[in-house]
Structures are given as structure tokens and as C-alpha cells.
Scaffold this active site. Structure first.
Site, PDB file in Angstrom:
ATOM      1  N   GLY A   1       0.022  -1.250  -0.183  1.00  0.00           N
ATOM      2  CA  GLY A   1       0.250  -0.073   0.610  1.00  0.00           C
ATOM      3  C   GLY A   1       0.605   1.379  -0.478  1.00  0.00           C
ATOM      4  O   GLY A   1       0.401   2.700  -0.396  1.00  0.00           O
TER       5      GLY A   1
ATOM      6  N   PRO B   1       4.102  -4.548  -1.178  1.00  0.00           N
ATOM      7  CA  PRO B   1       4.209  -3.357  -2.098  1.00  0.00           C
ATOM      8  C   PRO B   1       3.882  -4.295  -3.764  1.00  0.00           C
ATOM      9  O   PRO B   1       4.848  -5.136  -4.243  1.00  0.00           O
ATOM     10  CB  PRO B   1       5.856  -3.365  -1.728  1.00  0.00           C
ATOM     11  CG  PRO B   1       6.109  -4.759  -1.488  1.00  0.00           C
ATOM     12  CD  PRO B   1       5.657  -5.365  -0.760  1.00  0.00           C
ATOM     13  N   GLY B   2       3.491  -3.207  -4.443  1.00  0.00           N
ATOM     14  CA  GLY B   2       3.561  -3.377  -5.688  1.00  0.00           C
ATOM     15  C   GLY B   2       3.411  -2.180  -5.977  1.00  0.00           C
ATOM     16  O   GLY B   2       4.875  -2.612  -7.013  1.00  0.00           O
TER      17      GLY B   2
ATOM     18  N   ARG C   1      -6.013   3.947 -15.315  1.00  0.00           N
ATOM     19  CA  ARG C   1      -6.349   5.231 -14.432  1.00  0.00           C
ATOM     20  C   ARG C   1      -7.147   6.110 -14.476  1.00  0.00           C
ATOM     21  O   ARG C   1      -7.454   6.989 -13.710  1.00  0.00           O
ATOM     22  CB  ARG C   1      -5.204   4.660 -13.427  1.00  0.00           C
ATOM     23  CG  ARG C   1      -4.283   3.829 -13.432  1.00  0.00           C
ATOM     24  CD  ARG C   1      -3.250   3.424 -12.467  1.00  0.00           C
ATOM     25  NE  ARG C   1      -3.268   3.352 -11.042  1.00  0.00           N
ATOM     26  CZ  ARG C   1      -2.872   5.463 -10.606  1.00  0.00           C
ATOM     27  NH1 ARG C   1      -2.449   6.213 -11.267  1.00  0.00           N
ATOM     28  NH2 ARG C   1      -3.430   5.504  -9.466  1.00  0.00           N
TER      29      ARG C   1
ATOM     30  N   CYS D   1     -12.495   6.535 -28.661  1.00  0.00           N
ATOM     31  CA  CYS D   1     -14.024   6.898 -28.529  1.00  0.00           C
ATOM     32  C   CYS D   1     -14.630   7.123 -27.681  1.00  0.00           C
ATOM     33  O   CYS D   1     -15.159   6.222 -27.344  1.00  0.00           O
ATOM     34  CB  CYS D   1     -14.737   6.217 -29.760  1.00  0.00           C
ATOM     35  SG  CYS D   1     -14.033   6.249 -31.079  1.00  0.00           S
ATOM     36  N   GLU D   2     -14.685   7.667 -26.708  1.00  0.00           N
ATOM     37  CA  GLU D   2     -14.197   8.200 -25.271  1.00  0.00           C
ATOM     38  C   GLU D   2     -14.175   9.745 -24.762  1.00  0.00           C
ATOM     39  O   GLU D   2     -13.038  10.091 -24.875  1.00  0.00           O
ATOM     40  CB  GLU D   2     -14.260   7.248 -24.341  1.00  0.00           C
ATOM     41  CG  GLU D   2     -14.328   6.985 -22.868  1.00  0.00           C
ATOM     42  CD  GLU D   2     -16.010   6.930 -22.953  1.00  0.00           C
ATOM     43  OE1 GLU D   2     -15.465   5.406 -23.858  1.00  0.00           O
ATOM     44  OE2 GLU D   2     -16.810   7.166 -22.467  1.00  0.00           O
TER      45      GLU D   2
HETATM   46  C1  LIG Z   1      -2.990  -4.757  -4.461  1.00  0.00           C
HETATM   47  C2  LIG Z   1      -2.731  -5.683  -3.061  1.00  0.00           C
HETATM   48  C3  LIG Z   1      -1.403  -5.334  -2.600  1.00  0.00           C
HETATM   49  C4  LIG Z   1      -0.385  -4.551  -2.910  1.00  0.00           C
HETATM   50  O1  LIG Z   1      -1.197  -3.495  -3.455  1.00  0.00           O
HETATM   51  P1  LIG Z   1       0.205  -1.539  -3.485  1.00  0.00           P
HETATM   52  O2  LIG Z   1      -0.542  -0.289  -3.151  1.00  0.00           O
HETATM   53  O3  LIG Z   1       0.241  -1.658  -5.116  1.00  0.00           O
HETATM   54  O4  LIG Z   1       1.309  -2.133  -2.814  1.00  0.00           O
HETATM   55  C5  LIG Z   1      -0.988  -5.983  -1.051  1.00  0.00           C
HETATM   56  N1  LIG Z   1      -1.613  -7.162  -1.030  1.00  0.00           N
HETATM   57  C6  LIG Z   1      -2.227  -7.630  -1.449  1.00  0.00           C
HETATM   58  C7  LIG Z   1      -3.910  -8.012  -0.904  1.00  0.00           C
HETATM   59  C8  LIG Z   1      -3.752  -6.511  -2.607  1.00  0.00           C
HETATM   60  O5  LIG Z   1      -5.116  -7.005  -3.721  1.00  0.00           O
END
Ligand SMILES: *Cc1c(COP(=O)(O)O)cnc(C)c1O
Length: 460
Positions: free
Chosen positions: A271, A314-315, A353, A384-385
Site C-alpha cells: 500500500g 508491495p506492488g 487509471r 472514442c470516449e
Molecule cells: C493490491 C494488493 C497489494 C499491493 O498494493 P499496492 O498498493 O500496489 O502496494 C498487496 N496485497 C493485496 C492483498 C493486494 O490486493
């Protein structure tokens, strides 16, 4: 140390470079990948590759992924957890941010585990060579087929709800490693679509049910519950929610142990936010990790619980700033006294996004890095939006059709959310490092677009 630009140059493409960078620079606090430079042709260079040359070679739109930035972010998470936590730790890449084979392979080679949320993501990670013990399977409505694939691949399943728990109890003929996702009831300030930790969320078990859940699991010897999980949201800049979360989770770990569950793992989710504009000021990866590690350590001491293997997932903050998207500029429309639209050759299909979350981005013109920003324009997509606008009211230098516009910080939730809206083929992605560029995702062709189409005989 990467040399960047003459200090203090503003109101040009140089604006988004920080003054100096090194391996301690936190990628999530940067607008440009760590290797970004301006070369002697006044062109943007990433990973030692001239962006305009990449577009000439691979076409546009083009996702350009800087390997150095991604690896630096992986190492900063991994090393911070080693530094600030006395127990074992494991950083997990939340691959939904961008799931493809090359990225799974890179993060795995840095010692990270990979978290997947569908059979397709799981399959991709397996194809990339991610080890089963480094695979974690999430999702609030996994199908029976997905659960069977998960069991067969020996990954750990993060169980989200009662139906899944009961289905797994039926399916598991041998012990299956699971974790339980709980909804901790922690609020954080982010867009409501990406908030997941408050009680009114579709994800995870309700805390009121916790005793029943632990009891059910303790009565099913094939459900090996190794730990607990929570994820409270995305693009979070505050540290407080992550300081509060461990207290709640450790209390539940203690309760799970009271039920005889072999809980040794605690996953506190991901997150951490990233910088999309100069106004964004997220904590660094090291600062976030320190807060998390210290809060877990303190909660364990207070509640006299042995230190669990601490996991985070983290993503966005791993991949977000490692990638930019290069577009070729096309048509221009001036609406007198209202705005000027500049259109690019992609849009909501490669970056949904802005239209989904009203997300804000910054951009530079790759072939005019030092030209002064004298115009305010709105960057529109080709779809087309009317809502297909990538960036509203951004400062840019005067441009011409054919110039290369580079939108920054597009690594997270861009390719992974891309579509074929208007039957636009999805872009290619190249991985850049030390002057070399490798295609990691091929550009789709028109043949790809009709690959799954079928024309019944009677229509011919
Ligand atoms: C999306 C997600 C993450 C990663 O969230 P980020 O905001 O991208 O760091 C981690 N755990 C779970 C379960 C998620 O669904």
C-alpha cells in the site's frame, strides 16, 4: 551515482529530475526512473537507451521499464526489513501491479516472493520459474479450478472467506498451507475504490467471526494455517495506519495460537504510495519499512508473542516509478480560450487509471528536454470516449506531430489494467539496462485481436 542535469533548471523537462540520485534514493519518491538522463541530443535516456531511438525501433505506445529502478526498490525493501526486524522476513511482490514473466523473474531473482490473485497470474509466475514456496495466492472469489491449480502447484493460499474455507476443506486430500485474510477495521485516506482495510470491504473475514474461523480451521488437519494477513489499501502516504495495524494483527495471532494453529507468519500487506506529481510526498521505502518493523516488534513484546516471520507485499511502490510510457504526438485541437488538446497514439487502453480513478500524471517531451514550457495543454488519448484524457492542463514546450511524449510513473496498474478497447492492440514493453533493450512483452497485432473470434459457418 547517476549524474542528471545542471542543478536548478526549471520549467522544462529537467523539472522532474531530483538534484542527485544514488542507490539510497527511494524510487517511490522519484518521478523518473533512477537511470534517467538527458543526452547530448537533448533527448531523454533511460537505462542508457535514448527514448526516441526506442520508439523508432519498437514503435509506440511503448512501455519502457528500467531494470535498475525495479531492482533498487526490491533491495531497499529486502534490506530494510533485514535491518529493522530481528526475526525472519519475506518481501512479496503484489504482482497484480504488473504481472508478466520477465518481472516475476526479476523480483524472484532478488529474493522476493510473488503474490498472485488469479489462476492466470499464478500460471504466469510458475512459467517464470517462481518457486512454489515463494508463491502466495489471494482473491475474494477464487474458483474451484483456481483452488485446484493452487493446491497442485503447492503455493500458499490466502483464504478470504467461508465459502473458500469450506471448499478447500473438501478439496484438500493432503495438508495445504494457508493463511487467513482478516479485515482489520483500519481506515486510511485513499481513493475509496482502493481502500480495503475498513470493515465495509469485500475482502477478508469479518473480525466478529474470528473465533468460528479459527475453530473451523483447527478441526481440519489438512488446512495448515501458517499465519494471518491484512492489506489496508493502496497509494497510502500516511504511516499511521501501518503503525496501528500490527497491534490488531498480533492480538489475533495470539488468539490463533490459542486455538492450536501453527501460526508463524504475519503479512501486513502493501500500500505504500508513490510520487505521480511534484505535489506527492510519500515516505521512503526505508521509512515505511522501519515503521512497520518497529510496530510489529513492539506489539509482539507488549503481547508476549514470539516474533513471527514478517511479510509485506508491495506492488505499486516496487514497480510504479520504474516504467514510463512513450507515445507519439498526433493531432492538435485548439478550442479558443478554453483549452488545447494534444492527442497521443494510445490512451485509456494502455493507461486506464485517469478515467477510472481521476489519477494525475506528469509528462515530458523526450526529444525536447531542455525546451521551455510555454504552453498549457491537455493530453488526450485516441479512444472514442470524451473522458479519454491522460493529463489535464499540463505545461509542455511547443510541440509538433511526431514528437515523443513520455508519461511518467506508469509501471503500476497500467499494463496490468490495459484493454483492447476500440480494438487497439496493446503496446509492447521493453526492459532497458546499460544501453540494451529487450522486448519483454510483444506488441499485439491485428491477428492477435481476432485470435479468439469465431465466425459461425451460417454467417459466411
Ligand atoms: C493490491 C494488493 C497489494 C499491493 O498494493 P499496492 O498498493 O500496489 O502496494 C498487496 N496485497 C493485496 C492483498 C493486494 O490486493
Amino acid at each position: 551515482m547517476v549524474s542528471t542535469h545542471p542543478a536548478g533548471v526549471r520549467n522544462s523537462g529537467y523539472q522532474y529530475f531530483s538534484e542527485s540520485r544514488s542507490t539510497t534514493t527511494s524510487p517511490n519518491q522519484e518521478l523518473l526512473p533512477l537511470t534517467a538522463k538527458v543526452n547530448s541530443n537533448d533527448c531523454l535516456e533511460i537505462g542508457g537507451c535514448d527514448v526516441t531511438a526506442l520508439v523508432a525501433q519498437f514503435g509506440s505506445p511503448l512501455y519502457i521499464l528500467d531494470e535498475e529502478t525495479l531492482r533498487t526498490a526490491c533491495r531497499q525493501y529486502r534490506d530494510s526489513f533485514k535491518t529493522f526486524y530481528a526475526g525472519e522476513s519475506q518481501v512479496v511482490y503484489a504482482s497484480k501491479a504488473w504481472n508478466c514473466m520477465a518481472i516475476c523473474a526479476i523480483v524472484h531473482s532478488e529474493g522476493l516472493a510473488v503474490e498472485v490473485v488469479s489462476g492466470g497470474e499464478l500460471y504466469t509466475a510458475i512459467q517464470a520459474g517462481v518457486a512454489p514456496e515463494k508463491l502466495y495466492f489471494h482473491g475474494n472469489n477464487k474458483s474451484v479450478q483456481e483452488l485446484q491449480l493452487a493446491i497442485a502447484s503447492n503455493c500458499t493460499i490466502i483464504v478470504d472467506n467461508w465459502l473458500e474455507l469450506e471448499t478447500l476443506a473438501d478439496l484438500a486430500k493432503l495438508p495445504v498451507s494457508i493463511m487467513l485474510r482478516l479485515t482489520p477495521g483500519i481506515e486510511c485516506h485513499t481513493h475509496e475504490y482502493i481502500r480495503t482495510g475498513h470493515l465495509d470491504s469485500k475482502f477478508g473475514f469479518d473480525p466478529n467471526q474470528i473465533d468460528q474461523v479459527f475453530k473451523f480451521v483447527s478441526n481440519n488437519p489438512n488446512l495448515q494455517c501458517i499465519g494471518l494477513h491484512a492489506h489496508i489499501g493502496s497509494q497510502i502516504f500516511e504511516l499511521q495506519p501501518h503503525q496501528d495495524l500490527p497491534g490488531v494483527m498480533v492480538q489475533w495471532l495470539k488468539k490463533a495460537a490459542d486455538y492450536g494453529l501453527p501460526v508463524t507468519h504475519l503479512n501486513i500487506g502493501g500500500g505504500l504510495g508513490i510520487r505521480y506529481t511534484e505535489a506527492d510526498d510519500p515516505p521512503s521505502i526505508a521509512e515505511w519499512s522501519k515503521v512497520v518493523c518497529e510496530a510489529v516488534t513492539a506489539a509482539c513484546q507488549e503481547q508476549q508473542v514470539p516474533l513471527p516471520k514478517l511479510m509485506c507485499e508491495p506492488g505499486r511502490s516496487l514497480i510504479g516509478s520504474a516504467c514510463v510510457t512513450a507515445y507519439t504526438l498526433g493531432s492538435r485541437k485548439e478550442v479558443p480560450e478554453i483549452r488545447t488538446y494534444l492527442s497521443v497514439d494510445g490512451g485509456m487502453s494502455d493507461n486506464p487509471r485517469p478515467i477510472t480513478y481521476q489519477s494525475v500524471y506528469r509528462a515530458v517531451v523526450a526529444n525536447k528536454m531542455s525546451a521551455s514550457w510555454t504552453e498549457t495543454v491537455t493530453v488526450a488519448g485516441k479512444h472514442c470516449e470524451s473522458g479519454d484524457v491522460l493529463i489535464k492542463d499540463i505545461s509542455l514546450p511547443p510541440t509538433q506531430p511526431g514528437d515523443v511524449l513520455v508519461v511518467l510513473s506508469t509501471g503500476a496498474y497500467n499494463y496490468s489494467m490495459a484493454s483492447n478497447y476500440n480494438r487497439v492492440p496493446r503496446p509492447a514493453a521493453v526492459l532497458v539496462k546499460d544501453g540494451e533493450a529487450n522486448v519483454i512483452i510483444q506488441r499485439e497485432t491485428y491477428q492477435d485481436l481476432v485470435r479468439c473470434d469465431r465466425l459461425p459457418q451460417r454467417l459466411i
